[in-house]
Design an enzyme around this catalytic site. Structure first.
Site, PDB file in Angstrom:
ATOM      1  CG  PHE A 121      -1.779   1.116   1.470  1.00 52.53           C
ATOM      2  CD1 PHE A 121      -2.967   1.216   0.760  1.00 52.53           C
ATOM      3  CD2 PHE A 121      -1.486   2.101   2.411  1.00 52.53           C
ATOM      4  CE1 PHE A 121      -3.850   2.270   0.973  1.00 52.53           C
ATOM      5  CE2 PHE A 121      -2.358   3.158   2.632  1.00 52.53           C
ATOM      6  CZ  PHE A 121      -3.543   3.239   1.911  1.00 52.53           C
ATOM      7  CB  SER A 130      -0.284  13.126   9.874  1.00 51.89           C
ATOM      8  OG  SER A 130       0.352  12.310  10.828  1.00 51.89           O
ATOM      9  NE  ARG A 240      -6.272   4.883  10.731  1.00 54.14           N
ATOM     10  CZ  ARG A 240      -6.599   5.984  10.090  1.00 54.14           C
ATOM     11  NH1 ARG A 240      -7.840   6.429  10.135  1.00 54.14           N
ATOM     12  NH2 ARG A 240      -5.696   6.669   9.401  1.00 54.14           N
ATOM     13  CD  GLN A 333      11.409  -0.725  35.214  1.00 51.34           C
ATOM     14  OE1 GLN A 333      11.736  -0.332  34.095  1.00 51.34           O
ATOM     15  NE2 GLN A 333      12.046  -0.370  36.317  1.00 51.34           N
ATOM     16  CB  ILE A 334       8.570  -7.448  35.069  1.00 55.37           C
ATOM     17  CG1 ILE A 334       7.444  -6.615  35.698  1.00 55.37           C
ATOM     18  CG2 ILE A 334       8.588  -8.860  35.623  1.00 55.37           C
ATOM     19  CD1 ILE A 334       6.035  -7.092  35.375  1.00 55.37           C
ATOM     20  CD  GLU A 360      -2.495   0.091   8.430  1.00 57.45           C
ATOM     21  OE1 GLU A 360      -3.707   0.245   8.555  1.00 57.45           O
ATOM     22  OE2 GLU A 360      -1.994  -0.849   7.816  1.00 57.45           O
ATOM     23  N   GLY A 361      -1.615   5.756  10.601  1.00 56.09           N
ATOM     24  CA  GLY A 361      -2.184   6.912  11.283  1.00 56.09           C
ATOM     25  C   GLY A 361      -1.628   6.970  12.700  1.00 56.09           C
TER      26      GLY A 361
HETATM   27  N1  COS Z   1     -13.710   7.233   4.659  1.00 56.33           N
HETATM   28  C1  COS Z   1     -14.226   7.738   3.500  1.00 56.33           C
HETATM   29  N2  COS Z   1     -14.031   9.025   3.149  1.00 56.33           N
HETATM   30  C2  COS Z   1     -13.308   9.817   3.969  1.00 56.33           C
HETATM   31  C3  COS Z   1     -12.759   9.334   5.169  1.00 56.33           C
HETATM   32  C4  COS Z   1     -12.999   8.001   5.505  1.00 56.33           C
HETATM   33  N3  COS Z   1     -12.514   7.477   6.632  1.00 56.33           N
HETATM   34  N4  COS Z   1     -12.094  10.346   5.779  1.00 56.33           N
HETATM   35  C5  COS Z   1     -12.227  11.409   4.987  1.00 56.33           C
HETATM   36  N5  COS Z   1     -12.959  11.088   3.894  1.00 56.33           N
HETATM   37  C6  COS Z   1     -13.371  11.972   2.797  1.00 56.33           C
HETATM   38  C7  COS Z   1     -14.158  13.155   3.347  1.00 56.33           C
HETATM   39  O1  COS Z   1     -15.524  12.846   3.469  1.00 56.33           O
HETATM   40  C8  COS Z   1     -13.900  14.209   2.289  1.00 56.33           C
HETATM   41  O2  COS Z   1     -14.712  13.994   1.173  1.00 56.33           O
HETATM   42  P1  COS Z   1     -15.863  15.096   0.774  1.00 56.33           P
HETATM   43  O3  COS Z   1     -15.087  16.343   0.474  1.00 56.33           O
HETATM   44  O4  COS Z   1     -16.515  14.479  -0.424  1.00 56.33           O
HETATM   45  O5  COS Z   1     -16.726  15.211   1.978  1.00 56.33           O
HETATM   46  C9  COS Z   1     -12.465  13.899   1.846  1.00 56.33           C
HETATM   47  O6  COS Z   1     -12.222  12.532   2.171  1.00 56.33           O
HETATM   48  C10 COS Z   1     -11.446  14.771   2.551  1.00 56.33           C
HETATM   49  O7  COS Z   1     -11.653  14.595   3.936  1.00 56.33           O
HETATM   50  P2  COS Z   1     -11.027  15.557   5.034  1.00 56.33           P
HETATM   51  O8  COS Z   1     -11.139  16.972   4.583  1.00 56.33           O
HETATM   52  O9  COS Z   1     -11.611  15.182   6.336  1.00 56.33           O
HETATM   53  O10 COS Z   1      -9.496  15.139   4.958  1.00 56.33           O
HETATM   54  P3  COS Z   1      -8.274  15.659   5.822  1.00 56.33           P
HETATM   55  O11 COS Z   1      -7.204  16.108   4.916  1.00 56.33           O
HETATM   56  O12 COS Z   1      -8.739  16.614   6.889  1.00 56.33           O
HETATM   57  O13 COS Z   1      -7.692  14.307   6.458  1.00 56.33           O
HETATM   58  C11 COS Z   1      -7.367  12.575   8.058  1.00 56.33           C
HETATM   59  C12 COS Z   1      -8.351  13.458   7.263  1.00 56.33           C
HETATM   60  C13 COS Z   1      -6.461  13.347   8.958  1.00 56.33           C
HETATM   61  C14 COS Z   1      -8.255  11.648   8.862  1.00 56.33           C
HETATM   62  C15 COS Z   1      -6.530  11.763   7.048  1.00 56.33           C
HETATM   63  O14 COS Z   1      -5.633  12.579   6.349  1.00 56.33           O
HETATM   64  C16 COS Z   1      -5.745  10.651   7.685  1.00 56.33           C
HETATM   65  O15 COS Z   1      -6.291   9.613   8.063  1.00 56.33           O
HETATM   66  N6  COS Z   1      -4.396  10.832   7.808  1.00 56.33           N
HETATM   67  C17 COS Z   1      -3.546   9.779   8.274  1.00 56.33           C
HETATM   68  C18 COS Z   1      -3.045   9.022   7.111  1.00 56.33           C
HETATM   69  C19 COS Z   1      -2.426   7.723   7.514  1.00 56.33           C
HETATM   70  O16 COS Z   1      -3.033   6.937   8.219  1.00 56.33           O
HETATM   71  N7  COS Z   1      -1.225   7.498   7.025  1.00 56.33           N
HETATM   72  C20 COS Z   1      -0.547   6.258   7.242  1.00 56.33           C
HETATM   73  C21 COS Z   1      -0.414   5.613   5.908  1.00 56.33           C
HETATM   74  S1  COS Z   1      -0.258   3.887   5.930  1.00 56.33           S
HETATM   75  S2  COS Z   1       1.198   3.426   7.124  1.00 56.33           S
END
Ligand code: COS
Length: 380
Positions: A121, A130, A240, A333-334, A360-361
């Protein structure tokens, strides 16, 4: 919701326990954890464990997420070497099963279920972790091909995997709606891999992935152009739960090691298990593992029931990985000085727990997701 294991689930758990004792542990003890454990991965395919929750019609197990989580938890008693490999392999499988077209499903899912093809992925970039919307890898449609340019980082199975689910920008300036998801096969022209990265606690194989005029067929677009961010977020919601499950498995193992050790080690003329200070640590460790397990199973149950589950999935990831960090640190620690020794397993589990709070976040991102969901409910 039932917290006990059904007979079928107990059989599945025992199958994994036997595989861990008979095959996986001896293999990893002999070969170490640096290289991807291909023979073990192939064996997971033979045992029908490489696609547990994916559709029977494409070679998957057709089981629910509670079963999947159970397998990941049991596998991760070894540490996360194999559990996280299976969880990461599951992200492209989930995306193809949910968003892929018939041709894509037929082409990849059965072979991934047999563990003949390994998946990866590819979302994260050097400046976009993030903030997943900030990715810069571009995909341009030229004739009937997409041409990708850019760079991914920390890609688990990078260089090993056969099938990469890659998120790239197809239209600048649209934010999330300008991102699309693609299948890139190993061997695609212009795809290459950087040196092996050595993140603390990830036993093997993360690499940078480079796209340098990397040409793939237009048919490798997954879903519609512009769906990529939602595709990735949907996969991570389920992912997650799997990270929670692997963290609970490793925390349980650390707890079991610590419990046994307190009945071996003596100090001041008695087993250290007799000291209340140690007993209180063991009690807190067990409570943390059990609480995280309950929330993780609830998230899996909601998902299996077709109900919204991303709030609980983020809670499970947060609680389970924090529990793993606490429990493994207390296990070290133990064990005292021995706990820090590479001759004993608990320090390795502690290192693996640390990275689980990040992948994964990060746990800060999980808190963002939880708070957003709580407020969304209030505003509805
Ligand atoms: N499922 C489906 N759609 C989602 C969603 C979800 N869980 N989260 C957000 N969306 C959609 C929103 O609905 C929005 O769509 P619309 O504009 O049509 O409403 C769009 O995606 C953008 O969403 P949003 O503005 O909330 O996005 P952000 O940039 O604020 O990001 C977070 C949201 C922070 C939750 C996201 O960037 C995230 O999870 N970051 C961590 C990434 C991660 O886990 N990285 C590790 C990679 S693998 S090791």
């Amino acid at each position: 919701m039932d917290y006990t294991l059904s007979e079928e689930q107990e059989q599945l758990r025992r199958l994994v326990e036997e595989f861990v004792g008979r095959d996986a542990k001896p293999y990893l003890d002999k070969h170490g954890r640096e290289d991807f454990p291909w023979p073990l991965f192939r064996k997971l395919g033979e045992l029908g464990l490489a696609a547990i929750p994916f559709p029977l019609a494409y070679g998957g197990g057709g089981l629910d997420y509670r079963c999947y989580a159970l397998v990941l938890e049991e596998l991760s008693r070894l540490g996360t070497a194999l559990g996280s490999a299976l969880a990461v392999h599951g992200l492209p499988q989930l995306i193809l099963a949910k968003f892929g077209n018939e041709e894509q499903k037929q082409k990849y899912l059965p072979a991934m279920a047999r563990a003949e093809l390994l998946g990866a992925f590819a979302l994260t970039e050097p400046h976009a972790g993030s903030d997943a919307q900030a990715i810069k890898t571009r995909a341009e449609l030229r004739g009937d091909s997409y041409v990708l340019n850019g760079q991914k980082i920390w890609i688990t199975h990078g260089g090993e995997a056969d099938v990469y689910l890659v998120m790239a920008v197809t239209e600048k300036g649209l934010g999330a709606k300008g991102i699309s998801a693609f299948i890139v096969e190993k061997g695609a022209p212009g795809l290459s891999f950087g040196k092996r990265e050595r993140p603390m606690g990830l036993p093997h194989h993360t690499r940078e992935v480079f796209f340098d005029d990397c040409v793939i067929p237009q048919a490798n677009l997954v879903g519609n152009a512009g769906d990529g961010f939602k595709v990735a977020m949907t996969a991570l919601d389920s992912g997650r739960i799997t990270i929670a499950a692997t963290s609970i498995g490793l925390a349980q193992q650390a707890l079991d090691y610590a419990l046994s050790y307190t009945l071996e080690r003596t100090a001041f003329g008695k087993h250290i298990a007799e000291f209340q200070g140690i007993q209180f640590m063991l009690a807190d460790m067990a409570a943390a593992v059990e609480a995280a397990r309950c929330v993780m199973r609830k998230a899996a149950y909601l998902r299996d029931s077709g109900l919204p589950f991303n709030l609980e999935a983020s809670m499970a990831k947060l609680l389970a990985t924090d529990a793993a960090m606490k429990v493994t640190t207390d296990a070290v620690q133990i064990y005292g000085g021995y706990g820090t020794s590479e001759d004993y397993p608990v320090q390795e589990l502690m290192r693996e727990a640390k990275i689980s709070q990040i992948v994964e976040g990060t746990n800060q991102i999980q808190r963002m997701v939880i708070a957003r969901e709580l407020l969304k409910k209030l505003r509805q």
